[in-house]
Write an enzyme that holds these catalytic residues in place. Sequence first.
Site, PDB file in Angstrom:
ATOM      1  N   ASP A  35       0.849  -1.189   0.000  1.00 28.00           N
ATOM      2  CA  ASP A  35       0.000   0.000   0.000  1.00 28.00           C
ATOM      3  C   ASP A  35       0.888   1.243   0.000  1.00 28.00           C
ATOM      4  O   ASP A  35       1.904   1.303   0.695  1.00 28.00           O
ATOM      5  CB  ASP A  35      -0.915  -0.006   1.228  1.00 28.00           C
ATOM      6  CG  ASP A  35      -2.056   0.993   1.096  1.00 28.00           C
ATOM      7  OD1 ASP A  35      -3.206   0.549   0.941  1.00 28.00           O
ATOM      8  OD2 ASP A  35      -1.790   2.218   1.143  1.00 28.00           O
ATOM      9  N   ILE A  36       0.480   2.246  -0.752  1.00 25.14           N
ATOM     10  CA  ILE A  36       1.292   3.455  -0.895  1.00 25.14           C
ATOM     11  C   ILE A  36       1.277   4.305   0.377  1.00 25.14           C
ATOM     12  O   ILE A  36       2.180   5.115   0.596  1.00 25.14           O
ATOM     13  CB  ILE A  36       0.797   4.280  -2.117  1.00 25.14           C
ATOM     14  CG1 ILE A  36       1.894   5.195  -2.620  1.00 25.14           C
ATOM     15  CG2 ILE A  36      -0.478   5.035  -1.804  1.00 25.14           C
ATOM     16  CD1 ILE A  36       1.600   5.797  -3.994  1.00 25.14           C
ATOM     17  N   ASN A  97     -12.905  -3.404   1.925  1.00 27.93           N
ATOM     18  CA  ASN A  97     -13.926  -2.358   1.966  1.00 27.93           C
ATOM     19  C   ASN A  97     -14.756  -2.388   0.692  1.00 27.93           C
ATOM     20  O   ASN A  97     -14.219  -2.566  -0.404  1.00 27.93           O
ATOM     21  CB  ASN A  97     -13.263  -0.986   2.113  1.00 27.93           C
ATOM     22  CG  ASN A  97     -12.489  -0.855   3.411  1.00 27.93           C
ATOM     23  OD1 ASN A  97     -12.948  -1.290   4.458  1.00 27.93           O
ATOM     24  ND2 ASN A  97     -11.292  -0.263   3.347  1.00 27.93           N
ATOM     25  N   GLN A 104     -14.955   2.536   0.605  1.00 28.45           N
ATOM     26  CA  GLN A 104     -14.057   2.028  -0.440  1.00 28.45           C
ATOM     27  C   GLN A 104     -13.636   3.200  -1.313  1.00 28.45           C
ATOM     28  O   GLN A 104     -14.489   3.897  -1.867  1.00 28.45           O
ATOM     29  CB  GLN A 104     -14.777   0.974  -1.279  1.00 28.45           C
ATOM     30  CG  GLN A 104     -13.920   0.387  -2.393  1.00 28.45           C
ATOM     31  CD  GLN A 104     -14.683  -0.651  -3.222  1.00 28.45           C
ATOM     32  OE1 GLN A 104     -15.914  -0.763  -3.121  1.00 28.45           O
ATOM     33  NE2 GLN A 104     -13.965  -1.393  -4.035  1.00 28.45           N
ATOM     34  N   HIS A 110      -9.965  -5.228  -3.621  1.00 30.66           N
ATOM     35  CA  HIS A 110      -8.648  -5.390  -3.005  1.00 30.66           C
ATOM     36  C   HIS A 110      -8.832  -5.813  -1.567  1.00 30.66           C
ATOM     37  O   HIS A 110      -9.691  -5.297  -0.865  1.00 30.66           O
ATOM     38  CB  HIS A 110      -7.817  -4.099  -3.078  1.00 30.66           C
ATOM     39  CG  HIS A 110      -8.524  -2.869  -2.615  1.00 30.66           C
ATOM     40  ND1 HIS A 110      -9.503  -2.253  -3.360  1.00 30.66           N
ATOM     41  CD2 HIS A 110      -8.409  -2.140  -1.478  1.00 30.66           C
ATOM     42  CE1 HIS A 110      -9.955  -1.191  -2.723  1.00 30.66           C
ATOM     43  NE2 HIS A 110      -9.316  -1.099  -1.569  1.00 30.66           N
ATOM     44  N   HIS A 112      -6.927  -5.784   1.936  1.00 34.09           N
ATOM     45  CA  HIS A 112      -5.804  -5.241   2.691  1.00 34.09           C
ATOM     46  C   HIS A 112      -5.298  -6.347   3.623  1.00 34.09           C
ATOM     47  O   HIS A 112      -6.097  -6.938   4.358  1.00 34.09           O
ATOM     48  CB  HIS A 112      -6.246  -4.081   3.586  1.00 34.09           C
ATOM     49  CG  HIS A 112      -6.795  -2.890   2.871  1.00 34.09           C
ATOM     50  ND1 HIS A 112      -6.089  -1.705   2.755  1.00 34.09           N
ATOM     51  CD2 HIS A 112      -7.983  -2.668   2.260  1.00 34.09           C
ATOM     52  CE1 HIS A 112      -6.837  -0.814   2.110  1.00 34.09           C
ATOM     53  NE2 HIS A 112      -7.993  -1.375   1.801  1.00 34.09           N
TER      54      HIS A 112
END
Length: 129
Positions: A35-36, A97, A104, A110, A112
């Site tokens: 994750d960024i 989400n 979301q 996706h 997490h």
Amino acid sequence: MPYDYDRTNIFARILRGEIPCRKVLETAHALAFHDIAPQAPVHVLVIPKGAYVNADHFAAEASDAEIADYTRAIGKVCADLGICPGDGGAGYRLIANSGDAGVQEVPHLHVHILGGKVLGRMLQRTPAE
Ligand code: AMP
């Protein structure tokens, strides 16, 4: 349950190679990357390569091969990260989400994977509750 998939979303662009990601794992039907904006010491996202908006879309329309590959990719990432409790890891949390109530942000399924510390309770109460 018709979903319109937005092909301009950021994860679709990552899958097309238009923008980079810090790849963790790639399989036939899944891609995992960091994750960024990590919210825990371990924060990896796992996405299917197919055009699915969220978990219920994926469950309804993905092939058995996609579902198996995606599920196993999540497990392999957890194993590779050393966070599986069965292997002496400290554990982790999966979050997917969906929609407005789920908050979301990116409309491509996706999961997490969060870990690397004790994450606290699953949900925090909001001020209105
Ligand atoms: P969600 O709110 O569940 O849709 O989460 C979207 C997640 O995508 C957030 O945790 C973002 O930090 C993450 N994210 C957004 N853009 C990127 C990107 N280019 N590379 C990696 N993660 C991203």
